[in-house]
Structure formats: C-alpha cells, structure tokens
Scaffold this active site. Structure first.
Site, PDB file in Angstrom:
ATOM      1  N   HIS A 180     -68.520  30.327  74.487  1.00  0.00           N
ATOM      2  CA  HIS A 180     -69.335  31.380  73.859  1.00  0.00           C
ATOM      3  C   HIS A 180     -70.588  30.790  73.202  1.00  0.00           C
ATOM      4  O   HIS A 180     -71.153  31.384  72.274  1.00  0.00           O
ATOM      5  CB  HIS A 180     -68.562  32.108  72.743  1.00  0.00           C
ATOM      6  CG  HIS A 180     -67.394  32.923  73.213  1.00  0.00           C
ATOM      7  ND1 HIS A 180     -66.219  32.995  72.512  1.00  0.00           N
ATOM      8  CD2 HIS A 180     -67.231  33.720  74.289  1.00  0.00           C
ATOM      9  CE1 HIS A 180     -65.373  33.787  73.141  1.00  0.00           C
ATOM     10  NE2 HIS A 180     -65.960  34.240  74.236  1.00  0.00           N
ATOM     11  N   GLU A 384     -75.818  37.950  75.013  1.00  0.00           N
ATOM     12  CA  GLU A 384     -75.816  36.703  75.778  1.00  0.00           C
ATOM     13  C   GLU A 384     -76.818  36.747  76.936  1.00  0.00           C
ATOM     14  O   GLU A 384     -77.474  35.753  77.232  1.00  0.00           O
ATOM     15  CB  GLU A 384     -74.400  36.421  76.295  1.00  0.00           C
ATOM     16  CG  GLU A 384     -73.472  35.961  75.184  1.00  0.00           C
ATOM     17  CD  GLU A 384     -72.002  36.114  75.490  1.00  0.00           C
ATOM     18  OE1 GLU A 384     -71.508  37.264  75.495  1.00  0.00           O
ATOM     19  OE2 GLU A 384     -71.327  35.109  75.717  1.00  0.00           O
TER      20      GLU A 384
END
Ligand code: ADP
Length: 397
Positions: A180, A384
């Site tokens: 992540h 993201e």
C-alpha cells in the site's frame, strides 16, 4: 497530458484514464475473468455513460485492446484517438529491494519485475504480462512502473529484518517490504500539507484500513516502519487474511486441523480475518449490521480489529517517539466512523482525541481532532491511481 493507469491482476485488468491538467478521471473500468468463458469488460465515463462488453478475453492482450477500443468508442469513448494517451502508469505490487522509486519501463525493468515474482507470484507475473501487452498495443507510448513497496524502502534495517538466520534472509531476500506504499505516500503527503509544515520534523501514523489493511509510521515524510511484511499477509487481521499470528500455529494446524501445506496460503489469505472469526462477512458494513442484531462473533471480529489497530498505533508512537497526526484512509478508514471512534477511544491517555461530531463523515478530507487533543487526527481519502499518474507524469515529462 492524459495518463492511462493500469492495474493488472492474474485474471483482471483495472484502468483509469486521467487528465492531469484537471486531475479528473475521464473514464475507468475493469476487465474480469480474463481467460475464462464468462469474461467481461465494464467501462464508465466521467459523465455517467456505461458499457459492458462480453467479447471473449482469452488473454491480457485482448483485454488491453478492449480497453483501448472503449476509450476511443463513438458512444462511450473519451478520446478521439489513441495518440491522446501520453503515457501509461502501471501499478506493481512487488519491487523488492531493487526498485526504490518509480521507474521508466524498458525490457530490463520488465524482466526484473517478472523475476520478482518469487516474492509475489500471482501479481508480478501478471504485471509483466500487462506491460508487454500494453507495449504491443501502443509501442510508442512511454510507460512507468509504480511499486507498492517503494515508499517503504526507507525503513531502517532494524525495522525490516526478521529474526531469522541472517544468511538465509540475504540469500532468499526475506525481509519486510510492506505494501500500500502508493497510498501511504499520497495520504502522508496530504497530512503534511494539513499540518501546514514541510516534511522535515513531522511524525505521522497512516492507518490504511480496507479489505487489505496496513499501518505505516512516517517520519520526515519517509516510511520508517509498516505493518505488512514480506507479503501483505502480515500485520493486522483483515477482511479474510489472518495477519500476524504465532508462527508455531502453522505447523500446529497442519498437524492437527487438516490444513494441507499446499492450501496454507489460500487458507491464511482467504478463510481467516474478520470473515473467519465472524462467519458472517469480510465486509464491515455486514459485520456492524450483524453485531447490532446481537451476533456476538461479528462483534468479536470488530473488537479484535479495533484492538489491533490501536495496538499498532501505540507501538508506532513508541517507534516514532511521539506523533503529530494519526490519519485514517481506505474503505473502512474513510467511511467507518464507528471503527475510527472506537480506535481513538483507547488513545485518550496518550493525548489523542477526536471530535465525535466532526468524526461523522464519510469519504471526505476532514480534520476530526478533538478540542483538547495534543495529536491531530485526520480522515484523508486515498487515491492510488492519481498518485500513480502523478509519478508517471513526473518521469515522462
Ligand atoms: P481494497 O483493499 O479492496 O482496496 P477498500 O479500501 O475499497 O478495499 O475497502 C473495502 C472495505 O471497506 C469493505 O470491505 C468494507 O469493509 C469497508 N467499507 C466500505 N464502505 C464502508 C462503510 N460505509 N462503512 C463501513 N465500512 C465500509
């Protein structure tokens, strides 16, 4: 500049086409069940037009071609020609210790990504394949690889090493890589902006709580420790992943519980976590509904999750020797005010409190710090894809 962000999985391909001047997502979609008879491709534009294609997708090449066709389609397309795609950013799960930053893709980089499949078998093979297929379809468009692990490459040795024989760790590249990273980087940068300072001297704890969850300690804008490890199975108990368990449980369940060695990975990734505890669901909305109706195991799963998040925050406050801001992001972190409230309830002795009213938000960037809190508490939606597009633009410009 328009950038196509690609996230290629073993049987799926997700994409977003982003206009970098406005940071607007022009279109996005996903191809699922690639290689299977019931493969499909869903496409959606910013102005709400949608299409579902059921053409065969025997390989990732057909999926890439289907995506490019949808982007230029007369009805649901958002560009008039593929020449409008200036660059492609690929999300890559594992960059090992090789890729400390995002990088322009060439043949050597593609091979290195493929070689790192020993550490992320399903993902990296699919990424390399996706890169090759995109290159085949658009040979003149520059491509950039953005790694989930790069942001964590600043961790010191004492944080990333495991207590295994040193030579074995070196030879087999066993260490904490984290995951992540793109999200932790994006969110910690936003938090630094919200603190109104430069990165120097800041201490931030980012709680990325989604189906997969990880917590990162960020000092001076750099990751110094993170809860996921060699793989994204480590750390917190998650939707269906067990997180950190006593390693001796593994030989024990093989010997006594009928779990076969070859099924272990699937078992620990898919059958555990809040799903395994509750027997209800991996989704926190379902768990909360069940708990409200008196389901004790659903309540236990929620309590365990909250407790583990709080324990990680506490340990990272120690690792950082203090903290300026605690940040919540991702599906649960952004939307679940109950989880946030319960996590923070146990931290008041450390000087961190939230404003219960301000905390009642979903999916917005908000400062939820309580009036007497010494530590700031923020909710910051992650993005993201935008981060991948930004990194891609910075390298191809
Ligand atoms: P992924 O790791 O798949 O990217 P996400 O970050 O999208 O996951 O998070 C998905 C999870 O977020 C869901 O499984 C669900 O538990 C949780 N979630 C999403 N919306 C809400 C909500 N409104 N309230 C509570 N939990 C939510």
């Amino acid at each position: 500049m328009k950038i196509l962000v690609i996230n290629c999985g073993s049987s799926s391909l997700k994409y977003q086409l982003i206009d970098m001047e406005t940071e607007k997502v022009l279109a996005k979609g996903n191809c699922e069940k690639i290689g299977l008879p019931d493969a499909f491709h869903k496409h959606k534009t910013a102005d709400g037009k949608e299409a579902v294609y059921n053409n065969p997708l025997p390989t990732h090449l057909e999926a890439v071609n289907s995506v490019l066709a949808s982007l230029t389609d007369k009805e649901v397309g958002v560009i008039s020609s593929l020449d409008e795609i200036d660059a492609i950013g690929h999300r890559i799960v594992q960059g090992g210790s090789i890729f400390k930053k995002s990088t322009i893709i060439d043949d050597k980089v593609t091979e290195q990504i493929e070689d790192l499949a020993t550490l992320a078998p399903l993902h990296n093979k699919a990424h390399a394949l996706g890169i090759r297929m995109c290159h085949e379809a658009l040979p003149n468009v520059p491509m950039v690889a953005v790694f989930d692990t790069s942001f964590h490459q600043t961790m010191p040795e004492e944080a990333y090493m495991y207590g295994l024989p040193y030579e074995m760790c070196q030879e087999y590249k066993i260490r904490r890589y984290g995951a992540h990273g793109t999200s932790h980087k994006f969110v910690s940068q936003k938090a630094i902006e919200m603190l109104g300072k430069g990165p120097e001297g800041t201490k931030i704890i980012v709680c990325h709580l989604g189906n997969g969850s990880s917590i990162t300690a960020v000092k001076d804008g750099k990751s110094v420790d993170t809860s996921m490890g060699l793989t994204p199975l480590d750390g917190l108990m998650m939707g269906t992943r067990c997180g950190s368990i006593d390693p001796a449980i593994i030989p024990y369940i093989i010997k006594n519980c009928g779990v076969k060695v070859e099924d272990l990975n699937n078992f620990m990734n898919k059958k555990c976590g809040v799903q395994g505890i509750s027997g209800v669901s991996s989704d926190f909305r379902d768990l909360e509904e069940a708990a409200e109706k008196g389901n004790k195991r659903a309540q236990l799963a929620l309590d365990m999750f909250v407790y583990q998040v709080r324990k990680f925050i506490g340990s990272y406050i120690a690792a950082l020797n203090g903290v300026d801001a605690i940040v919540f992001t991702a599906g649960i972190g952004e939307n679940d005010c109950e989880v946030r409230r319960h996590v923070m309830e146990g931290l008041n002795n450390l000087g961190a409190e939230i404003d219960v009213e301000k905390n009642k938000v979903r999916g917005q960037q908000v400062d939820i710090t309580g009036p007497n809190s010494k530590i700031k508490v923020f909710v910051i939606p992650t993005n993201e894809e935008l981060m991948i597009a930004k990194e891609t633009m910075a390298l191809v410009k």
